[in-house]
Structures are given as C-alpha cells and as structure tokens.
Design a protein around this motif. Sequence first.
Motif, PDB file in Angstrom:
ATOM      1  N   LYS A  56       0.841  -1.207   0.000  1.00 25.68           N
ATOM      2  CA  LYS A  56       0.000   0.000   0.000  1.00 25.68           C
ATOM      3  C   LYS A  56       0.874   1.253   0.000  1.00 25.68           C
ATOM      4  CE  LYS A  56      -3.942  -2.242   2.101  1.00 25.68           C
ATOM      5  NZ  LYS A  56      -5.279  -1.896   1.721  1.00 25.68           N
ATOM      6  N   LEU A  97       2.183   1.812  -3.384  1.00 26.25           N
ATOM      7  CA  LEU A  97       1.128   2.295  -4.291  1.00 26.25           C
ATOM      8  C   LEU A  97       0.632   3.693  -3.926  1.00 26.25           C
ATOM      9  CD1 LEU A  97      -0.967  -1.001  -4.641  1.00 26.25           C
ATOM     10  CD2 LEU A  97       0.400   0.090  -6.428  1.00 26.25           C
ATOM     11  N   ARG A 118       4.688   4.243  -7.861  1.00 26.65           N
ATOM     12  CA  ARG A 118       3.897   3.935  -9.058  1.00 26.65           C
ATOM     13  C   ARG A 118       4.607   4.478 -10.295  1.00 26.65           C
ATOM     14  NH1 ARG A 118      -2.131   3.985  -8.718  1.00 26.65           N
ATOM     15  NH2 ARG A 118      -2.686   3.619  -6.567  1.00 26.65           N
ATOM     16  N   LEU A 147       1.735  -3.251 -11.207  1.00 26.50           N
ATOM     17  CA  LEU A 147       2.813  -3.927 -10.487  1.00 26.50           C
ATOM     18  C   LEU A 147       2.502  -5.424 -10.453  1.00 26.50           C
ATOM     19  CD1 LEU A 147       3.170  -0.954  -9.522  1.00 26.50           C
ATOM     20  CD2 LEU A 147       3.924  -1.878  -7.352  1.00 26.50           C
ATOM     21  N   GLY A 197       2.180 -13.458  -6.543  1.00 26.67           N
ATOM     22  CA  GLY A 197       2.476 -12.688  -5.334  1.00 26.67           C
ATOM     23  C   GLY A 197       1.811 -11.349  -5.194  1.00 26.67           C
ATOM     24  N   MET A 198       1.189 -10.835  -6.274  1.00 26.33           N
ATOM     25  CA  MET A 198       0.639  -9.480  -6.106  1.00 26.33           C
ATOM     26  C   MET A 198      -0.796  -9.359  -6.585  1.00 26.33           C
ATOM     27  SD  MET A 198       2.200  -5.892  -6.218  1.00 26.33           S
ATOM     28  CE  MET A 198       1.150  -4.476  -5.893  1.00 26.33           C
ATOM     29  N   ASN A 199      -1.028  -9.655  -7.870  1.00 24.56           N
ATOM     30  CA  ASN A 199      -2.386  -9.465  -8.411  1.00 24.56           C
ATOM     31  C   ASN A 199      -3.208 -10.722  -8.132  1.00 24.56           C
ATOM     32  OD1 ASN A 199      -2.255  -6.816 -10.026  1.00 24.56           O
ATOM     33  ND2 ASN A 199      -0.366  -7.893 -10.560  1.00 24.56           N
ATOM     34  N   MET A 200      -4.344 -10.520  -7.480  1.00 24.65           N
ATOM     35  CA  MET A 200      -5.089 -11.702  -7.002  1.00 24.65           C
ATOM     36  C   MET A 200      -5.786 -12.445  -8.145  1.00 24.65           C
ATOM     37  SD  MET A 200      -6.673 -10.246  -3.509  1.00 24.65           S
ATOM     38  CE  MET A 200      -5.752  -9.166  -2.451  1.00 24.65           C
ATOM     39  N   ASN A 258       1.060 -18.955  -6.463  1.00 21.42           N
ATOM     40  CA  ASN A 258       1.648 -19.152  -5.152  1.00 21.42           C
ATOM     41  C   ASN A 258       1.875 -20.633  -4.874  1.00 21.42           C
ATOM     42  OD1 ASN A 258       1.650 -18.854  -1.984  1.00 21.42           O
ATOM     43  ND2 ASN A 258       1.924 -16.831  -2.909  1.00 21.42           N
TER      44      ASN A 258
END
Length: 297
Positions: free
Chosen positions: A106, A109, A116, A121, A142-145, A249
């Motif tokens: 967070k 971002l 950013r 990302l 690891g980042m975008n769900m 993951n």
Amino acid sequence: MKNLDFLFDACTDSGVKKIAVACPYGEDTLEAVCEAQKRGLVQAILVGDSDRIRAKASELGLSLDGFEIVEECDDYSATERTVKLVSSGKADLLMKGLVKTATLLKAVLNKEWGLRSGALLSHLVFVEVPPLGRVLGITDGGMNMYPNLSAKAEIIKNAVGCYHSLGVECPKVAVLAAVESVNPDMTATIDAASLTMMAARGQIEGCLVDGPLALDNAVSPEAAAIKKIDSPVAGKADLLVVPDIEAGNLVGKTAMFLAGCRTAGVILGARRPIVMTSRFDSMDTKLLSIALGAAIS
Ligand code: COD
C-alpha cells in the motif's frame, strides 16, 4: 538461464546498488542484507528503530559497520521513509523486512510519494529446476489476485521486460490453464488463447506466447509431443503465466518446499524493483532475490 547463480554476476556487473530495507528486525532479512553487503552485491540503508536493529544484529553476531541506519520508530513511518528513499532516488531498490506485505504494498502504491510508474505492479519468481536443467519464471503468484485479460497482458509485459534486462531477448511464454484446449467454461483457457493472439498481432512484443498450455506440456517436450502440440513454446517454456495468485503461489511454493528448488523473486512494474522475501525463505533465496532486484534496478 541454466541456474540462478548468474544473478550474482549480473548484479555486480551493473555496479553496486543501494538497497533501502524497511524494518530489518527479523534475523532472515538482517542476515541476508549483511551477507549481500559483505559480498559486495549491494550497499544497504536500514530503516527502522535503530536500537531494535542493533540489538538483533548483536544477538546474531552481525556487524553493522559500514551500514547507514535511518531512524524511524514505528512500522508505518519506517515503511513510508523507505519508499521515499527509493522514490527520491537516494536508493535504487527496496526490500521488505518485518512489516506486513499489504502495509508495504500500500505504501508502494501511495499516489503522492509511492513508487507507481503508471504500469501494473506484478510479482515474478525465478525457479531453478534441476530435472529440467533450466530456470523457469512464474508470474504472478504474489501481487495481483485475480487478474483479468488486460492485467494478464501487463503481467506478461513486466516479466518480459525483466528477461530483456537479464539478456534474454525473446523468452518463450506459456500461458497456463488446466488443459491445453480452449474450453468456453474455463476462463483461464479463453484468456490464454486471447493473449496468444494478442502476441501474434503485436499487442505483446519481445517474446513468443502460446496458450492455453497445461503445466506438463509447457515444460516437457515429451508431454507436448504426446499431445501433438506443435508450437515454439510448448515443452520449452521459459516463463509460466498462471491464471491467478492461488495457482502461482502454489506452483512456486511447491517447487520450493516440496522439490527443494532455489528461487529468486521480485515485484516489477514500479519505478524501482521491490524485493519481498518471506521469513521461511532460505538465505540463498534471499540473497538471490536481492541480486535479482539489484541486477534489474
Ligand atoms: N499495480 C498498480 N496499481 C495497483 C495494483 C497493482 N498491482 N493493485 C492496486 N493498485 C492501485 C489501484 O489502481 C488503486 O489506485 C490503489 O492501488 C488501491 O487499489 P485496491 O483498493 O484495489 O488495492 P488495495 O490497496 O486494497 O490492495 C492492493 C494490494 C497489492 C495490497 C492487494 O492487491 C494485495 O493484498 N495483493 C496480494 C498481496 C499478497 O498477499 N501477496 C502474497 C505474498 S506471498
């Protein structure tokens, strides 16, 4: 890329980079950063409660001679200060210490002082797979769900940019699904076919893309031959693009914890690379991840 050791040379070839580390209170992070600095891979700025950092270093028998320590007592201000050191250009890359992943991301971002770049990302992990005799990339576990089609295209572009920075001119990208045929009821297969066409039409450049491919026929030439998949990617993939964070993951952690593979991970797409290791990662993984971040920063 046959194994991950090339990252150590790649990062020293590009000059010693400054790494800003948020809250290095865990023995995992502190040991890795000290080792990386000792080996001349990076020069570290440690950001956090200096008494806590020094106490942990002394408990571990580590010397902090030659380290810059920036005093910020609470985790939020330490994370903000670390991000600002990087966004202001005083450090070349960022590393997460003992601070929650979401808190760090967070901060990264943050619209006013974050990192950013305008791009999405995303996370990329390299896995050294001895039975295959080569390194595979996996993105994004690891980042975008739950990335949609356009996010998946951005995730591929980030990873391909990383391969280019490491000297791989045209990585072979397999977009994974559970099966290698397009099934209208399986979104991952439709997205994979669309991404393949986007690459064929020049909407994704600098790589060869094919999908849907199942994991076996992406990496095994025999499996690809048995399924009669005639493609420049099938059986020879460098990069595996997974449908979502759960798949990525699980594939990454299966390689690490069940197969004992060496790995190196990084977050891409920000103005500078972000090294995010977990406390269960081995020293080797942490060092390799620092080397990867430094090499591409
Ligand atoms: N890239 C660029 N901008 C982004 C991204 C991204 N990947 N994700 C969100 N943003 C921007 C949005 O456009 C928006 O402007 C702002 O950030 C907030 O967006 P939200 O509300 O959708 O996102 P958050 O702040 O609730 O969560 C972002 C996280 C990255 C924290 C969240 O996606 C997350 O927790 N991801 C999983 C991280 C994780 O648990 N990893 C596992 C490690 S093992």
